[in-house]
Design a protein around this motif. Structure first.
Motif, PDB file in Angstrom:
ATOM      1  N   THR A 139       0.841  -1.199   0.000  1.00 16.02           N
ATOM      2  CA  THR A 139       0.000   0.000   0.000  1.00 16.02           C
ATOM      3  C   THR A 139       0.875   1.248   0.000  1.00 16.02           C
ATOM      4  O   THR A 139       1.853   1.333   0.759  1.00 16.02           O
ATOM      5  CB  THR A 139      -0.921   0.027   1.239  1.00 16.02           C
ATOM      6  N   SER A 149      -3.299   0.558  -3.533  1.00 13.55           N
ATOM      7  CA  SER A 149      -3.013  -0.766  -2.981  1.00 13.55           C
ATOM      8  C   SER A 149      -2.891  -1.786  -4.103  1.00 13.55           C
ATOM      9  O   SER A 149      -3.658  -1.751  -5.076  1.00 13.55           O
ATOM     10  CB  SER A 149      -4.134  -1.209  -2.024  1.00 13.55           C
ATOM     11  N   ASP A 173      -3.835  -7.465  -8.715  1.00 11.86           N
ATOM     12  CA  ASP A 173      -5.006  -6.697  -8.297  1.00 11.86           C
ATOM     13  C   ASP A 173      -4.529  -5.307  -7.877  1.00 11.86           C
ATOM     14  O   ASP A 173      -3.615  -5.184  -7.055  1.00 11.86           O
ATOM     15  CB  ASP A 173      -5.710  -7.405  -7.125  1.00 11.86           C
ATOM     16  N   ALA A 175      -5.886  -1.325  -6.708  1.00 12.94           N
ATOM     17  CA  ALA A 175      -7.027  -0.533  -6.257  1.00 12.94           C
ATOM     18  C   ALA A 175      -6.563   0.855  -5.829  1.00 12.94           C
ATOM     19  O   ALA A 175      -5.474   1.016  -5.248  1.00 12.94           O
ATOM     20  CB  ALA A 175      -7.736  -1.224  -5.091  1.00 12.94           C
ATOM     21  N   TYR A 176      -7.386   1.850  -6.119  1.00 11.54           N
ATOM     22  CA  TYR A 176      -7.146   3.203  -5.634  1.00 11.54           C
ATOM     23  C   TYR A 176      -8.362   3.646  -4.828  1.00 11.54           C
ATOM     24  O   TYR A 176      -9.501   3.574  -5.303  1.00 11.54           O
ATOM     25  CB  TYR A 176      -6.914   4.196  -6.778  1.00 11.54           C
ATOM     26  N   THR A 177      -8.113   4.085  -3.598  1.00 10.26           N
ATOM     27  CA  THR A 177      -9.176   4.553  -2.709  1.00 10.26           C
ATOM     28  C   THR A 177      -8.959   6.035  -2.423  1.00 10.26           C
ATOM     29  O   THR A 177      -7.858   6.441  -2.025  1.00 10.26           O
ATOM     30  CB  THR A 177      -9.166   3.760  -1.386  1.00 10.26           C
ATOM     31  N   GLN A 187     -13.767   3.959  -4.308  1.00 11.01           N
ATOM     32  CA  GLN A 187     -12.682   3.057  -4.684  1.00 11.01           C
ATOM     33  C   GLN A 187     -12.927   2.478  -6.073  1.00 11.01           C
ATOM     34  O   GLN A 187     -14.060   2.152  -6.439  1.00 11.01           O
ATOM     35  CB  GLN A 187     -12.568   1.909  -3.676  1.00 11.01           C
ATOM     36  N   ARG A 189     -11.211  -0.672  -8.504  1.00 10.71           N
ATOM     37  CA  ARG A 189     -10.322  -1.829  -8.396  1.00 10.71           C
ATOM     38  C   ARG A 189     -10.335  -2.600  -9.714  1.00 10.71           C
ATOM     39  O   ARG A 189     -11.379  -2.785 -10.344  1.00 10.71           O
ATOM     40  CB  ARG A 189     -10.786  -2.752  -7.267  1.00 10.71           C
ATOM     41  N   THR A 191      -8.664  -6.242 -11.646  1.00  9.48           N
ATOM     42  CA  THR A 191      -8.010  -7.525 -11.412  1.00  9.48           C
ATOM     43  C   THR A 191      -7.761  -8.235 -12.738  1.00  9.48           C
ATOM     44  O   THR A 191      -8.616  -8.220 -13.625  1.00  9.48           O
ATOM     45  CB  THR A 191      -8.872  -8.435 -10.512  1.00  9.48           C
ATOM     46  N   ASN A 214     -14.200  -3.273 -10.302  1.00  5.99           N
ATOM     47  CA  ASN A 214     -15.136  -3.032  -9.210  1.00  5.99           C
ATOM     48  C   ASN A 214     -15.099  -1.552  -8.834  1.00  5.99           C
ATOM     49  O   ASN A 214     -14.021  -0.975  -8.664  1.00  5.99           O
ATOM     50  CB  ASN A 214     -14.773  -3.893  -7.996  1.00  5.99           C
ATOM     51  N   GLU A 232     -19.858  -4.367  -9.911  1.00  6.94           N
ATOM     52  CA  GLU A 232     -18.763  -5.221 -10.374  1.00  6.94           C
ATOM     53  C   GLU A 232     -19.069  -5.802 -11.747  1.00  6.94           C
ATOM     54  O   GLU A 232     -20.201  -6.204 -12.030  1.00  6.94           O
ATOM     55  CB  GLU A 232     -18.548  -6.359  -9.379  1.00  6.94           C
TER      56      GLU A 232
END
Length: 259
Positions: A139, A149, A173, A175-177, A187, A189, A191, A214, A232
């Motif tokens: 992260t 992340s 995978d 992801a950005y929050t 968020q 995400r 994959t 997602n 999703e």
């Protein structure tokens, strides 16, 4: 799999640790894990008959602090998988891992592991496995507004189809929050996975793929839980089994928590 199985994982474990100095510990452990599937069918295959198993793992290692926020662990051990209804799926194996754990105080935090795994299946038609494995979850915090992340996995897993034995998985995978206001965040995400088959005699080599996106909006509670509304989309493709191809779209509510 395009089914969300009723899976139950149970574990009993014990271990001992010995201090080697102010910053190092040597340890040993024994773990019995139980995997149970109930009322789960995929491609007319009852998952309880092909995947229910007991896993026994005996390991030991050394963990040392290499800085105030960084730990290095070198470990190794042996494992035994014992299948309830499919004795030919049973296997014995060994592994050696090196893991770097970076504390949350660092700009980039998380854990990364690289190792070697040996797998010896009981079925003489299944190829043994000897090779590298890797996994991690990292992260990167961007000021106090965002968090990037990423997780990755490079290893082997048992296939739900006994005829395919196991497959090699590579998954990334990302992801950005982003914090919107107060305890509310958004968020995104993505994959990407590759599943490589062909480790059993008579099974042609092939690679299946899975992509997913997602989007979610969540509210973070003070007890380290997040309640979110999610959208999703997922797409799986298999060049050999067209009935395993699917495109899935769904919206759902999730509750995530950490101990």
């Amino acid at each position: 799999m395009d089914v969300r199985p009723d899976e139950q994982l149970d574990e009993i474990s014990g271990g001992l640790g010995f201090e080697l100095g102010p910053h190092s510990v040597m340890y040993g452990s024994a773990v019995r894990g139980r995997t149970d599937y109930k009322d789960s069918i995929e491609d007319d295959i009852d998952l309880s008959t092909t995947l229910n198993r007991d896993t026994y793992t005996y390991s030991g290692g050394v963990r040392t602090e290499i800085s105030p926020i960084t730990q290095l662990t070198i470990s190794g051990g042996i494992s035994e998988d014992r299948f309830e209804s499919s004795p030919l799926r049973e296997s014995d194996g060994a592994f050696v891992d090196a893991s770097l754990d970076i504390g949350p105080e660092a700009t980039i935090s998380g854990v990364a592991t690289v190792g070697y795994r040996n797998l010896r299946p009981a079925d003489p038609l299944v190829d043994p496995f000897d090779g590298l494995t890797a996994s991690g979850a990292l992260t990167y915090t961007i000021l106090e507004l965002g968090r990037l992340s990423g997780t990755f996995n490079y290893g082997i897993e048992y296939s739900f189809d006994e005829a395919e034995a196991y497959y090699r998985e590579t998954t990334f995978d990302l992801a950005y929050t982003h914090r919107l206001f107060g305890e509310v965040d958004a968020q995104i995400r993505g994959t990407q996975s590759w599943f490589r088959y062909g480790y059993r005699e008579g099974v042609a080599a092939r690679t299946d793929t899975l992509q997913g996106v997602n989007l979610s909006v969540g509210y973070n509670l003070r007890n380290r839980t997040r309640i979110s509304i999610n959208y999703e989309e997922a797409r799986r493709r298999s060049p050999a089994y067209l009935d395993r191809n699917y495109d899935r779209t769904r919206a759902y509510v999730a509750w995530m928590f950490a101990f």
